[in-house]
Design an enzyme around this catalytic site. Structure first.
Site, PDB file in Angstrom:
ATOM      1  N   HIS A 116       1.169  -0.690   0.206  1.00  0.00           N
ATOM      2  CA  HIS A 116      -0.109  -0.015  -0.240  1.00  0.00           C
ATOM      3  C   HIS A 116       1.129   1.013   0.091  1.00  0.00           C
ATOM      4  O   HIS A 116       0.491   2.104   0.626  1.00  0.00           O
ATOM      5  CB  HIS A 116      -1.362   0.295   0.900  1.00  0.00           C
ATOM      6  CG  HIS A 116      -2.204  -0.863   0.646  1.00  0.00           C
ATOM      7  ND1 HIS A 116      -3.318  -0.959   0.486  1.00  0.00           N
ATOM      8  CD2 HIS A 116      -1.582  -1.971   1.835  1.00  0.00           C
ATOM      9  CE1 HIS A 116      -3.964  -2.402   0.824  1.00  0.00           C
ATOM     10  NE2 HIS A 116      -2.957  -3.317   1.300  1.00  0.00           N
ATOM     11  N   ASN A 170     -10.230  -3.616   1.534  1.00  0.00           N
ATOM     12  CA  ASN A 170      -9.674  -3.332   0.060  1.00  0.00           C
ATOM     13  C   ASN A 170     -11.148  -2.763  -0.175  1.00  0.00           C
ATOM     14  O   ASN A 170     -11.713  -2.467  -0.238  1.00  0.00           O
ATOM     15  CB  ASN A 170      -9.029  -4.220  -0.480  1.00  0.00           C
ATOM     16  CG  ASN A 170      -7.735  -4.692  -0.194  1.00  0.00           C
ATOM     17  OD1 ASN A 170      -7.264  -3.303   0.673  1.00  0.00           O
ATOM     18  ND2 ASN A 170      -7.914  -5.896   0.304  1.00  0.00           N
TER      19      ASN A 170
END
Length: 509
Positions: A86, A159
């Site tokens: 990320h 997500n």
């Protein structure tokens, strides 16, 4: 199971070092490795690279699984100072407003009354992409939220998909490595990525999503978000229920084609960050509606799938979406590094009324996220303003000193019990008690049902979406060595012969 309603928006490797990183011309049978045993860094043999030690088949994980803890801790410190995963992303601030009463399920203060507004921050990101990469690449998107409540910070770290690639955390580090750079060539290597997929079929469902057009969302505003894991809600009567969190985009869903995403990667690599920033700057504030799915513990014992398996969905036909509230983002960061880059999300940031389940991936994340933030930002990372609770100077505990210390707790004792401080723990705020009847061992779940939900998802896709999926996978396999590509095609054939034929056609085209 209608994919347009869900997102419409992406055994460890038992092979030798030479196969994984050098790739000889022929794939070697893992059984030929004989006495070549993986070792811990102290020289002791590693008992398993695919299965965690749990109490009973569905957990929880036991701390004595030193292999898992060692590998999570090392993985957390693999890269510095960027996030290991990320790394590329953007975010903004706003509020969450309760619109529906769900106090029958949860006593969490964030849901306590209709009309209540809770300040919050959101960060969206790619998963395996690097900080300097394009944010239009084919990759799942991180969807991380922090709610600053009177009872502490609640982080929902999810997500843009309701499932994940693997269900056992022992596989997580290997999976991410397979998506990252080859340590010999220092290039992204599709052989690594697809080899892992062909070895572990629990990844197939998520790969269907990732290689559909939903794998390249048109910016961050036009995608949904999910907590992904199963959580536990507890009400004022301490009655628990399982739940899933959903955030559906009020802007609707828009995706990029593979060609559009590739073009933007070269012309506007910060496309998604720019789109979010400019929308807020122009007072076109993006919003998402929050929903719950709930399931009683008794019902969980009777459904045909494992509700604690993050590779599985809860069918909306059986567990309908319950509206909760609305999240609105209306302020950009004044300094990106201070307010977005230093954001340190942590699934273990929970508040009374919201608890973790025995989902193995979630259990591992409760340790791993905070551990990696200590490595990335230092032991006092939570004292950075964007990470602090609403009243950081009121926090009293036994933690002291370390780099980055701001709130030193004056003269409060740093040990307990003591005779000098009125502070005590609050046992009433502990997680619920539960009984586990199971053998502590490595419960292998590789033979769980890895195909049923993937088949249902594929069958529900429109014909043009099926065609795009086959094309996207086939084109990606063009640079993969033949033995691995054949295994991948056969793997998708377990979902649909039409899909595997389409993949092979585009691969050889």
């Amino acid at each position: 199971m209608n994919p347009s309603n869900m997102w419409s928006s992406s055994s460890s490797l038992r092979i030798s070092f030479l196969i994984l990183f050098v790739y000889s011309a022929q794939v070697i049978d893992a059984n030929q490795q004989g006495a070549h045993i993986y070792k811990e860094d102290n020289g002791s043999p590693i008992p398993s690279y695919t299965v965690t030690r749990t109490c009973g088949k569905n957990g929880p994980i036991v701390l004595e699984d030193v292999t898992l803890i060692q590998h999570l801790a090392h993985f957390d410190r693999e890269k510095s100072p960027d996030r290991v995963v990320h790394a590329k992303g953007g975010g903004a601030f706003g509020y969450f407003e309760v619109t529906h009463d769900i106090t029958q399920y949860s006593k969490a203060v964030v849901f306590s009354k209709i009309g209540l507004k809770t300040p919050m921050v959101a960060r969206f990101s790619t998963v395996t992409n690097e900080a300097g990469g394009a944010d239009t690449v084919r990759d799942p998107r991180g969807f991380s939220l922090r709610f600053y409540t009177e009872k502490g910070n609640w982080d929902l770290v999810g997500n843009n998909t309701p499932i994940f690639f693997v269900r056992d955390p022992m596989l997580f580090m290997a999976f991410i490595h397979s998506q990252k750079r080859n340590p010999v060539t220092h290039r992204k290597d599709p052989n690594m990525a697809w080899d892992f997929v062909s070895q572990r079929h629990e990844t197939l469902f998520q790969m269907l999503i990732t290689f559909s057009d939903a794998g390249t969302p048109d910016g961050f505003r036009y995608m949904n978000g999910f907590g992904s894991h199963t959580f536990v809600l507890v009400n004022e009567h301490n009655e628990p229920t399982y739940c899933k969190f959903h955030f559906l985009s009020d802007q609707g869903i828009k995706n990029l084609t593979a060609e559009e995403a590739t073009r933007l990667a070269g012309t506007e690599p910060d496309y998604s960050i720019k789109d979010l920033y400019e929308a807020i700057d122009n007072h076109d504030y993006p919003s998402w509606t929050m929903y719950l799915q709930v399931m009683s513990f008794d019902r969980a014992n009777r459904v045909k799938f494992n509700v604690l398996d993050v590779t599985k969905m809860w069918p909306e036909s059986d567990f309908p979406l319950i509206p909760v509230g609305r999240m609105v983002l209306n302020r950009n960061a004044q300094n990106y590094f201070a307010e977005i880059e230093q954001l340190a999300f942590d699934p273990s940031n929970l508040i009374p009324g919201i608890q973790p389940s025995r989902d193995k991936m979630l259990q591992a994340r409760l340790f791993s996220y905070k551990d990696t933030q200590r490595h990335r930002l230092g032991p006092n990372f939570i004292q950075i303003p964007v990470n602090s609770p609403l009243k950081p100077n009121h926090i009293v505990n036994l933690q002291r000193d370390g780099p980055g210390l701001i709130y030193h707790q004056d003269g409060e004792p740093n040990y307990y019990p003591n005779s000098f401080s009125p502070y005590r723990p609050d046992i009433e705020q502990d997680f619920m008690n539960y009984t586990i009847d199971g053998v502590v061992m490595r419960h292998d779940t590789s033979d769980a049902d890895n195909y049923s939900q993937a088949r249902e998802f594929y069958a529900a896709m429109a014909d043009h979406d099926k065609a795009a999926l086959a094309k996207n996978i086939g084109n990606n396999l063009k640079d993969v060595k033949e033995p691995i590509a054949v295994k991948v095609i056969r793997s998708f054939g377990l979902i649909s012969s039409e899909l595997s034929s389409g993949i092979e056609y585009h691969m050889r085209k």
